[in-house]
Design an enzyme around this catalytic site. Structure first.
Site, short mmCIF file in Angstrom:
data_model
loop_
_atom_site.label_atom_id
_atom_site.label_comp_id
_atom_site.label_asym_id
_atom_site.label_seq_id
_atom_site.Cartn_x
_atom_site.Cartn_y
_atom_site.Cartn_z
N CYS A 106 0.83 -1.21 0.00
CA CYS A 106 0.00 0.00 0.00
C CYS A 106 0.87 1.26 0.00
CB CYS A 106 -1.02 -0.03 1.14
SG CYS A 106 -2.36 1.15 0.82
N HIS A 209 -3.93 -4.84 0.39
CA HIS A 209 -3.46 -5.20 1.74
C HIS A 209 -3.52 -6.71 1.94
CE1 HIS A 209 -2.75 -1.39 3.88
NE2 HIS A 209 -3.67 -0.88 3.06
N GLU A 211 -1.88 -8.52 3.90
CA GLU A 211 -1.76 -8.94 5.31
C GLU A 211 -3.14 -9.10 5.95
OE1 GLU A 211 -1.37 -5.94 4.26
OE2 GLU A 211 -2.29 -4.57 5.71
#
Ligand code: MN
Length: 234
Positions: A106, A209, A211
């Site tokens: 990001c 994202h 994660e």
């Protein structure tokens, strides 16, 4: 167990460094050991610190200061943090120079691009009317838009597919890719969603994202697995 340095954000009001635990968990699941890094602008100390690490993870956060890619800051640009910019530009440039594996997420892909000479849109909605709504912070863990992955890229070799759906929590994006970086993914509106550096062991940036998705979506966890694997292959 490769040591992966993870850059934090800084909450200026509370004077605290912050990191979403999801980044740490994804690195740990991948078999790496995450290490939270300090924010400091001392090039000597940061380069010495890099020597102790096997890889670098540039995390998400606030906007990059437009001065760093040669633009005036517009009213629609968000908050910036000069200390974080300085820290991450030093770490990113030095890691790329040393061919240390870098995963940039990001804000991270924006740092990677600006640090190597590229430019950013300061606000997608203001500068690209007609683009998809990319700041979907209302749905942080939901795949909200499609993605075309370019074949013959590192990203494609990790994912093994041309089309995936991703989450999207960004109001800025890569405008012109820096010299040496190539585009590996585009949103349906044509916005650049990923960059990588051919010829390096592992320099990969994604605008989404992974994660936040990695616990439940194997293709998101695969990016962290690939980072840790590349660190182990010296
Ligand atoms: Mn997006």
């Amino acid at each position: 167990m490769p040591l992966i340095g993870v850059t934090p954000a800084r909450d200026k009001s509370t004077h605290k460094l912050t990191i979403n635990q999801d980044y740490m968990d994804a690195v740990i699941r991948a078999g790496g050991t995450p290490v939270l890094l300090p924010l400091l602008s001392d090039q000597k100390r940061l380069t010495a610190l890099l020597s102790q690490l096997d890889g670098l993870l540039l995390s998400g956060g606030e906007d990059v200061s437009p001065a760093l890619y040669g633009e005036e800051k517009e009213a629609f640009c968000g908050d910036t943090d000069d200390l974080r910019d300085e820290t991450e530009f030093i770490l990113c440039r030095e890691a790329v120079r040393r061919d240390l594996p870098v995963l940039a997420i990001c804000r991270g892909v924006q740092v990677l691009n600006a640090a190597l000479g590229g430019t950013l849109y300061q606000d997608i909605a203001s500068q690209l009317p007609g683009a998809l709504v990319h700041p979907r912070n209302d749905q942080p863990k939901a795949p909200v838009h499609g993605m075309q992955i370019h074949e013959r890229t590192l990203l494609f070799s990790i994912l093994g597919q041309e089309k995936i759906k991703v989450n999207s929590r960004h109001h800025q994006a890569v405008k012109a890719a820096a010299p040496g970086l190539c585009v590996n993914a585009e949103a349906p509106d044509g916005l650049i969603e990923g960059l990588e550096m051919p010829g390096k062991r592992f320099v990969l940036g994604v605008q989404w994202h992974p994660e936040s998705l990695s616990e439940k979506h194997p293709e998101a966890q695969a990016l962290f697995d690939a980072l840790v694997r590349s660190c182990a292959q010296k």
